[in-house]
Write a protein that holds these residues in place. Structure first.
Motif, PDB file in Angstrom:
ATOM      1  N   PRO A 191       8.067   2.734  -0.515  1.00 37.36           N
ATOM      2  CA  PRO A 191       7.136   1.605  -0.642  1.00 37.36           C
ATOM      3  C   PRO A 191       7.124   1.014  -2.055  1.00 37.36           C
ATOM      4  N   GLY A 192       7.284  -0.289  -2.132  1.00 36.96           N
ATOM      5  CA  GLY A 192       7.169  -1.014  -3.388  1.00 36.96           C
ATOM      6  C   GLY A 192       8.448  -1.161  -4.178  1.00 36.96           C
ATOM      7  N   GLN A 208       0.839  -1.190   0.000  1.00 40.48           N
ATOM      8  CA  GLN A 208       0.000   0.000   0.000  1.00 40.48           C
ATOM      9  C   GLN A 208       0.878   1.246   0.000  1.00 40.48           C
ATOM     10  N   GLY A 209       0.517   2.217  -0.806  1.00 37.11           N
ATOM     11  CA  GLY A 209       1.264   3.458  -0.885  1.00 37.11           C
ATOM     12  C   GLY A 209       2.339   3.463  -1.948  1.00 37.11           C
ATOM     13  N   LYS A 248      11.558  -2.079  -3.287  1.00 40.02           N
ATOM     14  CA  LYS A 248      12.314  -3.295  -3.020  1.00 40.02           C
ATOM     15  C   LYS A 248      11.639  -4.509  -3.650  1.00 40.02           C
ATOM     16  N   VAL A 249      10.327  -4.537  -3.617  1.00 37.71           N
ATOM     17  CA  VAL A 249       9.574  -5.646  -4.217  1.00 37.71           C
ATOM     18  C   VAL A 249       9.817  -5.688  -5.721  1.00 37.71           C
ATOM     19  N   VAL A 250       9.710  -4.540  -6.369  1.00 40.25           N
ATOM     20  CA  VAL A 250       9.896  -4.469  -7.816  1.00 40.25           C
ATOM     21  C   VAL A 250      11.328  -4.835  -8.182  1.00 40.25           C
ATOM     22  N   ARG A 251      12.289  -4.324  -7.442  1.00 42.76           N
ATOM     23  CA  ARG A 251      13.698  -4.655  -7.719  1.00 42.76           C
ATOM     24  C   ARG A 251      13.942  -6.151  -7.579  1.00 42.76           C
ATOM     25  N   LYS A 252      13.385  -6.746  -6.547  1.00 43.93           N
ATOM     26  CA  LYS A 252      13.569  -8.181  -6.330  1.00 43.93           C
ATOM     27  C   LYS A 252      12.939  -8.999  -7.463  1.00 43.93           C
ATOM     28  N   LEU A 253      11.724  -8.647  -7.852  1.00 44.86           N
ATOM     29  CA  LEU A 253      11.044  -9.381  -8.915  1.00 44.86           C
ATOM     30  C   LEU A 253      11.757  -9.246 -10.255  1.00 44.86           C
ATOM     31  N   ALA A 301      14.690   1.827  -3.801  1.00 48.95           N
ATOM     32  CA  ALA A 301      14.853   0.679  -2.907  1.00 48.95           C
ATOM     33  C   ALA A 301      15.830   1.013  -1.784  1.00 48.95           C
ATOM     34  N   GLU A 302      16.914   1.698  -2.119  1.00 50.06           N
ATOM     35  CA  GLU A 302      17.887   2.083  -1.102  1.00 50.06           C
ATOM     36  C   GLU A 302      17.289   3.092  -0.117  1.00 50.06           C
TER      37      GLU A 302
END
Length: 60
Positions: free
Chosen positions: A44-45, A19-20, A47-52, A39-40
């Protein structure tokens, strides 16, 4: 980042984002360096996008 998405499975965009966070379309318009910086900065979001996007399991 749209170039990276071309080599990923289409269902990667169905992953839920916190969320956010920005939408997948908004992330798609960004440069990879912007994703890394977000991400650094713990936005929000990001780190998730970078990981995927860096995970080889989602390659075509």
């Amino acid at each position: 980042m749209s170039d990276i998405l071309k080599y990923k499975r289409g269902n990667i965009k169905q992953a839920p984002l916190p969320q956010g966070s920005l939408s997948w379309d908004e992330f798609g318009e960004m440069q990879w360096e912007e994703i890394e910086a977000g991400a650094e900065a713990n936005q929000p979001g990001f780190k998730v996008v970078r990981k995927l996007l860096s995970d080889k399991r989602f390659d075509k």
